[in-house]
Design a protein around this motif. Structure first.
Motif, PDB file in Angstrom:
ATOM      1  N   ALA A 139       0.845  -1.195   0.000  1.00  0.00           N
ATOM      2  CA  ALA A 139       0.000   0.000   0.000  1.00  0.00           C
ATOM      3  C   ALA A 139       0.879   1.243   0.000  1.00  0.00           C
ATOM      4  O   ALA A 139       1.824   1.340   0.795  1.00  0.00           O
ATOM      5  N   LEU A 140       0.602   2.170  -0.907  1.00  0.00           N
ATOM      6  CA  LEU A 140       1.259   3.476  -0.873  1.00  0.00           C
ATOM      7  C   LEU A 140       0.560   4.309   0.190  1.00  0.00           C
ATOM      8  O   LEU A 140      -0.639   4.590   0.079  1.00  0.00           O
ATOM      9  N   ALA A 141       1.301   4.708   1.227  1.00  0.00           N
ATOM     10  CA  ALA A 141       0.709   5.386   2.380  1.00  0.00           C
ATOM     11  C   ALA A 141       1.274   6.800   2.507  1.00  0.00           C
ATOM     12  O   ALA A 141       2.361   6.998   3.065  1.00  0.00           O
ATOM     13  N   GLN A 142       0.541   7.765   1.972  1.00  0.00           N
ATOM     14  CA  GLN A 142       0.950   9.171   2.016  1.00  0.00           C
ATOM     15  C   GLN A 142       0.996   9.666   3.454  1.00  0.00           C
ATOM     16  O   GLN A 142       0.017   9.589   4.193  1.00  0.00           O
ATOM     17  N   GLU A 143       2.144  10.194   3.858  1.00  0.00           N
ATOM     18  CA  GLU A 143       2.318  10.731   5.209  1.00  0.00           C
ATOM     19  C   GLU A 143       2.081  12.233   5.219  1.00  0.00           C
ATOM     20  O   GLU A 143       2.416  12.928   4.249  1.00  0.00           O
TER      21      GLU A 143
END
Length: 261
Positions: A139-143
């Protein structure tokens, strides 16, 4: 909620693989691995690190990397350079997959890289990244990062509304504080797409402290993320100057464990 830790807490004094060994022997069982160099993106290094994980009986939940060294170039105006860095991104996803990670913590753009880039162009890159991550089971998890575009709540809302595909999110408490926001404002945007959680404390003077050293209400945070259905760990992520000894980190972990549902 299981309490884990980021290997970034040692930067720049301890090699990543040694950080996993040191922390696992202090009782930490779940990690976010921060790859501090391009050398650490390689398949050979990933296999070495996975072997250490197996020996120490630990798991890697998420990965992070030298964000400012390559993430902005994924949006570059020069197509060949952009393609180069997308291949680097693909390599890093393979690194994450070898480690069994579920999420890639992403900083993204500090600012728009060139004057002709539209928000539609940004969304297109995100959609490519989300697709490629999902191919690898990541999963690409934008911080939320105070010094990046992702520190802006409206920018995050626009991403969430515009990006097709399962873009996920990482909440970092200290970065919310540095942006002059409550972490709950970011949670309101993320909702059930929260994928990763960076834990740190603060007080009226310091924006980042080891959990248990400030006045942040972690019980309320845990209640809020549980209500969103969050099932992942809480990852302690602080800076080297925020603690003195490894035992300080263990004490912080035990403190948080007493507060978890």
């Amino acid at each position: 909620m299981e309490i884990g830790i980021s290997t970034a807490i040692f930067y720049p004094e301890v090699l990543t693989e040694d950080a996993v060994k040191l922390l696992s022997r202090k009782g930490f069982k779940v990690f976010e691995v921060f790859a501090n160099s391009f050398f650490e993106f390689t398949e050979d290094y990933a296999l070495k690190l996975r072997s250490i994980m197996n020996e120490e009986d630990v798991r890697i939940r998420s990965v992070h990397t030298v964000s400012s060294a390559f993430e902005p170039y994924l949006f570059d105006a020069y197509e060949r350079r952009k393609d180069d860095f997308f291949r680097i991104y693909q390599d890093f996803l393979k690194f994450a997959k070898i480690l069994g990670a579920e999420a890639y913590t992403f900083h993204g753009l500090v600012k728009r890289p060139h004057k002709n880039m539209t928000f539609k162009d940004i969304v297109y890159v995100y959609e490519k990244m989300v697709y490629e991550a999902n191919v690898q089971g990541i999963a690409l998890a934008q911080e939320n990062v105070s010094w990046c575009l992702s520190g802006d709540l409206e920018y995050l809302r626009r991403l969430k509304d515009s990006v097709k595909g399962p873009l996920k999110y990482t909440l970092d408490v200290k970065q919310a504080v540095k942006a002059g926001r409550s972490p709950y404002e970011y949670l309101d945007v993320y909702g059930e797409d929260l994928m990763n959680l960076h834990l740190n404390d603060h007080d009226t003077i310091n924006s980042c402290l080891l959990p248990g050293s400030g006045n942040f209400d972690f019980t309320e945070l845990f209640r809020r993320v549980e209500s969103l259905g969050y099932k992942g760990p809480g990852i302690i992520e602080v800076y080297k100057e925020n603690y003195d000894t490894l035992d300080d980190l263990v004490e912080s972990m035990r403190y948080l464990e007493r507060l978890t549902p």
